[in-house]
Each structure stands twice: as C-alpha cells, then as structure tokens.
Design a protein around this motif. Sequence first.
Motif, PDB file in Angstrom:
ATOM      1  N   ALA A  79       8.978  15.645  -8.040  1.00  0.00           N
ATOM      2  CA  ALA A  79       9.851  16.762  -8.423  1.00  0.00           C
ATOM      3  C   ALA A  79      10.572  16.466  -9.739  1.00  0.00           C
ATOM      4  O   ALA A  79      10.615  17.322 -10.639  1.00  0.00           O
ATOM      5  N   LEU A  80      11.102  15.263  -9.870  1.00  0.00           N
ATOM      6  CA  LEU A  80      11.812  14.903 -11.100  1.00  0.00           C
ATOM      7  C   LEU A  80      10.877  14.890 -12.301  1.00  0.00           C
ATOM      8  O   LEU A  80      11.185  15.460 -13.355  1.00  0.00           O
ATOM      9  N   VAL A  81       9.730  14.254 -12.146  1.00  0.00           N
ATOM     10  CA  VAL A  81       8.779  14.137 -13.250  1.00  0.00           C
ATOM     11  C   VAL A  81       8.267  15.506 -13.672  1.00  0.00           C
ATOM     12  O   VAL A  81       8.150  15.795 -14.872  1.00  0.00           O
ATOM     13  N   GLN A  82       7.980  16.361 -12.712  1.00  0.00           N
ATOM     14  CA  GLN A  82       7.501  17.700 -13.059  1.00  0.00           C
ATOM     15  C   GLN A  82       8.570  18.490 -13.814  1.00  0.00           C
ATOM     16  O   GLN A  82       8.267  19.187 -14.787  1.00  0.00           O
ATOM     17  N   ALA A  83       9.814  18.364 -13.383  1.00  0.00           N
ATOM     18  CA  ALA A  83      10.901  19.054 -14.090  1.00  0.00           C
ATOM     19  C   ALA A  83      11.036  18.527 -15.510  1.00  0.00           C
ATOM     20  O   ALA A  83      11.102  19.302 -16.474  1.00  0.00           O
ATOM     21  N   VAL A  84      11.050  17.230 -15.658  1.00  0.00           N
ATOM     22  CA  VAL A  84      11.173  16.628 -17.005  1.00  0.00           C
ATOM     23  C   VAL A  84       9.974  17.018 -17.859  1.00  0.00           C
ATOM     24  O   VAL A  84      10.129  17.416 -19.012  1.00  0.00           O
ATOM     25  N   VAL A  96       8.456   9.801   0.707  1.00  0.00           N
ATOM     26  CA  VAL A  96       9.638  10.560   0.317  1.00  0.00           C
ATOM     27  C   VAL A  96      10.028  10.215  -1.125  1.00  0.00           C
ATOM     28  O   VAL A  96      10.317  11.108  -1.935  1.00  0.00           O
ATOM     29  N   ALA A  97      10.022   8.927  -1.459  1.00  0.00           N
ATOM     30  CA  ALA A  97      10.336   8.517  -2.837  1.00  0.00           C
ATOM     31  C   ALA A  97       9.327   9.107  -3.814  1.00  0.00           C
ATOM     32  O   ALA A  97       9.685   9.556  -4.913  1.00  0.00           O
ATOM     33  N   GLY A  98       8.056   9.125  -3.424  1.00  0.00           N
ATOM     34  CA  GLY A  98       7.018   9.706  -4.276  1.00  0.00           C
ATOM     35  C   GLY A  98       7.205  11.194  -4.491  1.00  0.00           C
ATOM     36  O   GLY A  98       7.017  11.701  -5.605  1.00  0.00           O
ATOM     37  N   LEU A  99       7.576  11.905  -3.433  1.00  0.00           N
ATOM     38  CA  LEU A  99       7.811  13.350  -3.561  1.00  0.00           C
ATOM     39  C   LEU A  99       9.033  13.645  -4.422  1.00  0.00           C
ATOM     40  O   LEU A  99       9.032  14.588  -5.229  1.00  0.00           O
ATOM     41  N   ASP A 114      12.377   4.440  -5.142  1.00  0.00           N
ATOM     42  CA  ASP A 114      11.953   3.471  -4.137  1.00  0.00           C
ATOM     43  C   ASP A 114      12.930   2.297  -4.037  1.00  0.00           C
ATOM     44  O   ASP A 114      13.217   1.820  -2.939  1.00  0.00           O
ATOM     45  N   ILE A 115      13.444   1.847  -5.149  1.00  0.00           N
ATOM     46  CA  ILE A 115      14.349   0.700  -5.139  1.00  0.00           C
ATOM     47  C   ILE A 115      15.754   1.085  -4.692  1.00  0.00           C
ATOM     48  O   ILE A 115      16.363   0.409  -3.862  1.00  0.00           O
ATOM     49  N   VAL A 116      16.268   2.192  -5.222  1.00  0.00           N
ATOM     50  CA  VAL A 116      17.650   2.591  -4.940  1.00  0.00           C
ATOM     51  C   VAL A 116      17.812   3.060  -3.490  1.00  0.00           C
ATOM     52  O   VAL A 116      18.828   2.794  -2.855  1.00  0.00           O
ATOM     53  N   TRP A 172       0.839  -1.203   0.000  1.00  0.00           N
ATOM     54  CA  TRP A 172       0.000   0.000   0.000  1.00  0.00           C
ATOM     55  C   TRP A 172       0.875   1.255   0.000  1.00  0.00           C
ATOM     56  O   TRP A 172       0.494   2.287  -0.547  1.00  0.00           O
ATOM     57  N   ASP A 173       2.064   1.154   0.580  1.00  0.00           N
ATOM     58  CA  ASP A 173       2.994   2.276   0.552  1.00  0.00           C
ATOM     59  C   ASP A 173       3.393   2.630  -0.878  1.00  0.00           C
ATOM     60  O   ASP A 173       3.557   3.802  -1.215  1.00  0.00           O
ATOM     61  N   GLU A 174       3.495   1.632  -1.745  1.00  0.00           N
ATOM     62  CA  GLU A 174       3.761   1.898  -3.167  1.00  0.00           C
ATOM     63  C   GLU A 174       2.603   2.661  -3.807  1.00  0.00           C
ATOM     64  O   GLU A 174       2.823   3.523  -4.656  1.00  0.00           O
ATOM     65  N   PHE A 175       1.389   2.335  -3.428  1.00  0.00           N
ATOM     66  CA  PHE A 175       0.232   3.046  -3.975  1.00  0.00           C
ATOM     67  C   PHE A 175       0.328   4.531  -3.653  1.00  0.00           C
ATOM     68  O   PHE A 175       0.177   5.381  -4.530  1.00  0.00           O
ATOM     69  N   ILE A 176       0.598   4.836  -2.386  1.00  0.00           N
ATOM     70  CA  ILE A 176       0.649   6.240  -1.967  1.00  0.00           C
ATOM     71  C   ILE A 176       1.819   6.962  -2.635  1.00  0.00           C
ATOM     72  O   ILE A 176       1.658   8.069  -3.160  1.00  0.00           O
ATOM     73  N   GLY A 177       2.988   6.361  -2.631  1.00  0.00           N
ATOM     74  CA  GLY A 177       4.146   6.974  -3.287  1.00  0.00           C
ATOM     75  C   GLY A 177       3.933   7.158  -4.779  1.00  0.00           C
ATOM     76  O   GLY A 177       4.281   8.206  -5.349  1.00  0.00           O
ATOM     77  N   GLN A 178       3.345   6.152  -5.419  1.00  0.00           N
ATOM     78  CA  GLN A 178       3.099   6.247  -6.854  1.00  0.00           C
ATOM     79  C   GLN A 178       2.084   7.339  -7.166  1.00  0.00           C
ATOM     80  O   GLN A 178       2.240   8.094  -8.127  1.00  0.00           O
ATOM     81  N   TRP A 179       1.050   7.452  -6.350  1.00  0.00           N
ATOM     82  CA  TRP A 179       0.049   8.500  -6.582  1.00  0.00           C
ATOM     83  C   TRP A 179       0.652   9.886  -6.393  1.00  0.00           C
ATOM     84  O   TRP A 179       0.272  10.820  -7.107  1.00  0.00           O
ATOM     85  N   LEU A 180       1.595  10.020  -5.462  1.00  0.00           N
ATOM     86  CA  LEU A 180       2.290  11.308  -5.321  1.00  0.00           C
ATOM     87  C   LEU A 180       3.082  11.625  -6.585  1.00  0.00           C
ATOM     88  O   LEU A 180       3.077  12.762  -7.065  1.00  0.00           O
ATOM     89  N   ALA A 181       3.763  10.639  -7.124  1.00  0.00           N
ATOM     90  CA  ALA A 181       4.552  10.851  -8.341  1.00  0.00           C
ATOM     91  C   ALA A 181       3.676  11.248  -9.527  1.00  0.00           C
ATOM     92  O   ALA A 181       4.123  11.954 -10.429  1.00  0.00           O
ATOM     93  N   LEU A 182       2.425  10.822  -9.521  1.00  0.00           N
ATOM     94  CA  LEU A 182       1.501  11.091 -10.631  1.00  0.00           C
ATOM     95  C   LEU A 182       0.758  12.422 -10.494  1.00  0.00           C
ATOM     96  O   LEU A 182       0.103  12.854 -11.445  1.00  0.00           O
TER      97      LEU A 182
END
Length: 169
Positions: free
Chosen positions: A157-162, A150-153, A124-126, A93-103
């Motif tokens: 930031a990276l995705v928004q910049a790209v 934290v990984a999602g945030l 998340d992996i690294v 479920w932590d992946e769900f929350i982090g992934q939704w932040l990234a999106l």
Amino acid sequence: MPATGISKPMFTDFRLLKHPYAWLALGFGSGLSPNAPGTVGSLAAVLLWWLLLADLSLPLQLAVIVAGFGLGILASEWLIARTGVKDPGYIVWDEFIGQWLALLLLPKSLTAAALAFAAFRLFDIVKRGPVGWADRRFSGGFGVMFDDVVAGLMALALVQAVWRFTGLA
C-alpha cells in the motif's frame, strides 16, 4: 543482539538440510546468515523476484505467492517441530512472501525494487499496528508467515501510493 541482551538461536542442526522443507524455510540458505538473516532473506527474495517473478503476469505472481505461503506454513511447522524454537530468525521464507507482496504491481526497476525492499523491511522490523498484532496473535507456522504477509501488504500500500503519486521511474 536484541536489546534484552539475549541473542536469537542460530541454526545448528545441519542434518536437517537433507529435507526440502529446511531449504525452503531457510530461504535456500539465506537464513543461515549470522547477521540480519531477515534482511538477507529479503534481499534474496528481491533477487528471485527480479530473475523469476517480475516478468510474470499478476495472476501468476499471486499464484506463486499463495502457493509459497501454504508451503511456508508447512516448512515452518516442520522446522519448528525439529528445532524446538518457536519463531526462529533463521526461518526467512516468510520474508520472501512478504517481500514479493511488497513488489506486486511494480515495474522491474532498481528504484521500485529498492523502495519495496525498504518499505517491507521497515514494517517487518518495527512491527507496529497490524503487523505487531499479527505477530502476537498467531503462532506456529501460520504465525511465522502471517505477520510478514501483513507487513508485505502494508508495504504494498505504501509503495503503490509513493510510486503513483510521485511518478518515480
């Protein structure tokens, strides 16, 4: 199998699936994947975002994420207490929350979804920098959830910049 040669414990007590906390912590079953449950959970999160969240307003998406974070802490604590495993890979479920932040803030497109998925999985992996710090610093249900926030945030930031500087569509 991790580099140490010790495999992560698999979810085996299927009696626990009678409780909604187990289903939530296991990402509606995606955490039961025998291979790469975190990646499978992230893919499930992207699918749910596409079907249910992408068309919602930013305030509603944030409300879902905040509520999901709180429920995730409770569900993770519940499952950890019953399995005795500190940070099991089958809790996704932590992946769900982090992934939704990234999106967040992205348009509903395959390119955007793929970019956010890749960025979140990378962080998340690294587990470098702030993600690794959060992973080492906190434990229990909060710890399970927080490093993925934290990984999602960071992915956000990276995705928004790209996205903004390349003009991807």
